[in-house]
Design a protein around this motif. Structure first.
Motif, PDB file in Angstrom:
ATOM      1  N   GLY A 218     -48.450 -15.669  13.029  1.00  0.00           N
ATOM      2  CA  GLY A 218     -49.069 -16.304  11.864  1.00  0.00           C
ATOM      3  C   GLY A 218     -49.997 -15.346  11.144  1.00  0.00           C
ATOM      4  O   GLY A 218     -49.990 -15.258   9.916  1.00  0.00           O
TER       5      GLY A 218
ATOM      6  N   ARG B 204     -49.597 -17.377  17.220  1.00  0.00           N
ATOM      7  CA  ARG B 204     -50.763 -17.162  16.365  1.00  0.00           C
ATOM      8  C   ARG B 204     -50.764 -15.757  15.772  1.00  0.00           C
ATOM      9  O   ARG B 204     -51.072 -15.566  14.603  1.00  0.00           O
ATOM     10  CB  ARG B 204     -52.040 -17.400  17.176  1.00  0.00           C
ATOM     11  CG  ARG B 204     -53.266 -17.281  16.326  1.00  0.00           C
ATOM     12  CD  ARG B 204     -54.353 -18.216  16.750  1.00  0.00           C
ATOM     13  NE  ARG B 204     -54.106 -19.572  16.301  1.00  0.00           N
ATOM     14  CZ  ARG B 204     -54.431 -20.647  16.981  1.00  0.00           C
ATOM     15  NH1 ARG B 204     -54.978 -20.539  18.164  1.00  0.00           N
ATOM     16  NH2 ARG B 204     -54.204 -21.833  16.496  1.00  0.00           N
TER      17      ARG B 204
ATOM     18  N   LEU C  25     -47.935 -12.885   9.177  1.00  0.00           N
ATOM     19  CA  LEU C  25     -47.377 -13.481   7.956  1.00  0.00           C
ATOM     20  C   LEU C  25     -48.459 -13.633   6.893  1.00  0.00           C
ATOM     21  O   LEU C  25     -48.226 -13.412   5.710  1.00  0.00           O
ATOM     22  CB  LEU C  25     -46.758 -14.838   8.276  1.00  0.00           C
ATOM     23  CG  LEU C  25     -45.440 -14.775   9.041  1.00  0.00           C
ATOM     24  CD1 LEU C  25     -45.047 -16.152   9.532  1.00  0.00           C
ATOM     25  CD2 LEU C  25     -44.343 -14.207   8.163  1.00  0.00           C
ATOM     26  N   ASP C  26     -49.631 -14.010   7.342  1.00  0.00           N
ATOM     27  CA  ASP C  26     -50.732 -14.204   6.408  1.00  0.00           C
ATOM     28  C   ASP C  26     -51.159 -12.874   5.790  1.00  0.00           C
ATOM     29  O   ASP C  26     -51.451 -12.790   4.594  1.00  0.00           O
ATOM     30  CB  ASP C  26     -51.923 -14.835   7.139  1.00  0.00           C
ATOM     31  CG  ASP C  26     -52.534 -15.951   6.332  1.00  0.00           C
ATOM     32  OD1 ASP C  26     -52.130 -16.103   5.157  1.00  0.00           O
ATOM     33  OD2 ASP C  26     -53.390 -16.671   6.854  1.00  0.00           O
TER      34      ASP C  26
ATOM     35  N   ALA D 129     -43.728 -17.824  14.978  1.00  0.00           N
ATOM     36  CA  ALA D 129     -44.881 -18.654  14.616  1.00  0.00           C
ATOM     37  C   ALA D 129     -44.589 -20.123  14.858  1.00  0.00           C
ATOM     38  O   ALA D 129     -45.481 -20.911  15.141  1.00  0.00           O
ATOM     39  CB  ALA D 129     -45.246 -18.423  13.155  1.00  0.00           C
TER      40      ALA D 129
END
Lengths: 450, 229
Positions: free
Chosen positions: B148, B145, B151-152, B181
């Motif tokens: 993630g 998470r 990356l976001d 991820a």
């Protein structure tokens, strides 16, 4: 058409020139707004009957918002079906004369709801005696003027014009009150606050000027000036005396309103917790023997609570990531193994995306069933392209070993992705299996055109 | 949460024991975590509030602090405040954030304050043990998470120049983050990219550094906006 057409309840419309009385009346009667307005104006010349009627309706009839709120409050629980609003779409456009109502609007709803819509608001309105007293005073005033005229007292233009000014100013201020009541109930941060104050000031100025001219008669400017000064001084004194009290009153009102909002919120949270968390906890206690069930219940409840707590009302729902999370939740509920979803980026759903969701659901089911542990799902969507990876840590399998009659992997995953212009790859080792689904941007566009 | 799985066989870990302080306001969670941790991990202190935590950490000087993101006390800053209050010890004491919240703003805030990693509270005993050793050894622990989130926040397009650009990830760092991820352990990432575990750790530490040092104000703004899990 012998049956009575169903009428929308009488409410002041938001489509308004003065107070929305005419358009509300037109909607209620099913007449064109123009005719009603013209009629009202004509009636005003008949001894002011139109004006009085207008004022009466203004005071007695709730605005559409108020009426809607009152109706909305009626159902006792959110689960109970909400009271259906009578269809009034056709009445608004002004073309629906008596008998001209399309059958679709009048047909399915017999007169029952029309009959019940009347009394409740009337009763609620009847409580507001203050307005009736005001109205009575106004009528008495009018009657007094008429009698005076009949008795031969000369009511000169010099008196009538200031009186009209006072009345006009008062009604402008009243309109303002109307507005703030509505805006204050809906939300307190009004955009048109400046306009509201301007209107209030204009109304006040009119009333003050009217009263001054009336009281001082046609006296000299000097006298008027003096009177103005005196009245301003008196008003200032009164304001000084009353201000602390008014402020306190206002603060109490604010505090009470805030308290009420908090109370409503608390009740809503309590209701939600009762419906979800407490029920789940009860279930968990009953199922304490089965570890599998307990974990499953806890996971499902956690998911639900997270969704409720962290839901962002400003965000569009029904996006690709929402669908993937929903599908992951289904798989968790079905098989009991945790499915961890990580998403980066998002995309609006298309038909091809739906296929992608279905294919990943199938992959998640396989991973959860055969992998037997936590399933990791990763979604990355950007520039129209979407990729999903579903990974488990099971013993793995050879695609060649899967019997030809087992369609899960071949049809539901690989075949489905290919049909929608995407691709699927399955990588399986002794340490686990990963399904990689990819939907390129081009495929999505092609799908969108077809 | 498979981040730290399978790394025990990596062999090169110098750290095989650690002194740990657990900071969490739920006594049940603390005792459960203590029972779950490997015998080679010595729990030398516990704390339930920000003030207690800062005091215990200063007294015990543990190798690793397992730190809940949400804590009562202090100025309301929670785990972030504990790290800030122990700033003098950051060279020897590492912080591993534990959270049930999953909200990006909490996680990113505590990482930017100086935590070396972040794991969710549903993590298993073996995984948390491994994460503790990894953090004690100076590496970063990224859950899928958190990868993630990274990356976001940084975007999925690689930086043009892969040297000292703080606001973007290099192509290699992106690959590593993507694999984490997707649920890959460090070992699996190494195998997939044909690099050594040490190199993977270097990349992850570099990403952690960028996450902590990037002055991009969008990062904080992004985290604040992304309130969903």
């Amino acid at each position: 058409m012998t049956t009575l057409p169903v009428r929308p309840p009488l409410a002041r419309s938001s489509d308004r020139v003065i107070a929305g009385v005419c358009s509300g009346l037109a909607a209620h009667l099913g007449w064109p707004v123009k005719n009603v307005r013209l009629g009202m104006v004509l009636a005003s010349f008949a001894g002011g009957a139109g004006l009085v009627f207008y004022a009466w309706l203004w005071i007695m009839v709730p605005t559409a918002d108020e009426a809607a709120r009152r109706n909305a409050r009626r159902p006792a629980s959110p689960i109970a079906p909400t009271v259906s609003q009578p269809p009034h779409g056709t009445a608004h456009d002004g073309t629906a004369h008596d008998g001209g109502t399309p059958a679709g609007a009048a047909g399915p709803v017999p007169g029952g709801s029309g009959g019940t819509a009347g009394p409740p608001w009337f009763r609620a309105r009847g409580m507001r005696y203050g307005k009736e007293i005001l109205l009575g005073c106004g009528l008495l005033l009018v009657a007094g003027i008429m009698i005076a005229q009949l008795l031969g007292v000369d009511v000169s233009l010099g008196t009538l014009i200031p009186a009209a000014a006072v009345l006009g100013g008062a009604s402008i201020a009243w309109m303002q009150l109307d507005e703030t009541r509505r805006a204050g109930l809906v939300d307190k941060t009004k955009a048109d606050q400046a306009g509201g104050w301007g209107r209030l000031a204009a109304g006040l100025a009119l009333v003050v000027a009217g009263v001054l001219v009336m009281v001082s008669g046609s006296g000299s400017w000097e006298q008027t000036w003096l009177a103005l000064l005196a009245s301003v001084a008196v008003l200032g004194g009164v304001v000084l005396v009353l201000l602390p009290w008014a402020l306190k009153f206002w603060r109490d009102l604010e505090a009470e309103r805030a308290g009420r909002i908090r109370e409503t919120e608390r009740a809503e949270i309590a209701a939600h917790l009762h419906d979800s968390v407490l029920q789940t906890l009860a279930l968990i206690q009953r199922r304490a023997g089965s570890e599998h069930d307990v974990v499953r219940l806890a996971r499902a409840q956690e998911r639900e609570l997270r969704g409720w707590l962290f839901q962002d009302p400003g965000r569009e729902s029904g996006q690709l990531s929402d669908r993937i999370k929903a599908v992951a939740g289904e798989v968790e509920d079905l098989l009991g193994n945790a499915v961890e979803v990580v998403t980066v980026g998002d995309a609006a759903m298309t038909e091809a995306h739906e296929a992608l969701v279905q294919a990943s659901r199938e992959a998640m089911l396989n991973a959860s069933r055969h992998g037997g542990g936590t399933v990791s799902v990763y979604l990355e969507a950007s520039d129209g392209q979407a990729e999903i990876f579903i990974k488990d840590r099971g013993p793995g399998f050879e695609l060649g070993d899967v019997p030809a009659d087992r369609l899960g992997v071949r049809e539901s995953i690989i075949g489905r992705m290919k049909r929608h212009g995407g691709s699927a790859a399955i990588l399986s080792t002794g340490d686990g299996t990963e399904v990689r689904l990819r939907l390129p941007a081009a495929a999505e566009h092609a799908e969108g055109k077809s | 949460m498979n981040t730290a799985q399978g790394t025990g066989a990596g062999g090169a870990r110098p750290v095989r024991s650690a002194r740990v302080v657990i900071v969490d306001d739920h006594a049940i969670f603390r005792s459960g975590l203590k029972a779950d941790l490997d015998a080679s991990i010595e729990v030398v202190g516990e704390a339930a509030t920000v003030e207690e935590a800062i005091a215990v950490i200063a007294r015990q000087r543990p190798d690793v602090v397992l730190l809940d993101v949400h804590l009562p006390g202090g100025l309301g800053g929670g785990g972030r405040e504990v790290i800030a209050g122990s700033a003098a010890l950051l060279a020897t004491t590492r912080f591993l954030a534990l959270s049930v919240s999953d909200a990006a703003e909490d996680v990113v805030a505590v990482i930017r304050a100086g935590a070396r990693g972040y794991v969710t509270k549903t993590i298993s005993g073996a995984e948390i043990t491994d994460a503790v050793f990894r953090v004690a050894g100076g590496d970063a622990v990224f859950s899928p998470r958190l990868a993630g989130f990274v990356l976001d926040a940084f975007g999925t397009a690689p930086a043009d120049i892969a040297d000292d650009e703080l606001d973007k990830l290099s192509a290699r760092e992106l690959e590593v983050m993507r694999l984490i991820a997707r649920g890959y352990s460090y070992k699996e990432v190494a195998k997939e990219l044909f690099i050594s575990i040490k190199t993977v750790e270097t990349h992850v530490s570099a990403v952690l550094r960028k996450l902590q040092l990037s002055s991009r104000h969008e990062l904080t703004k992004w985290a604040a906006e992304r309130r969903l899990l």
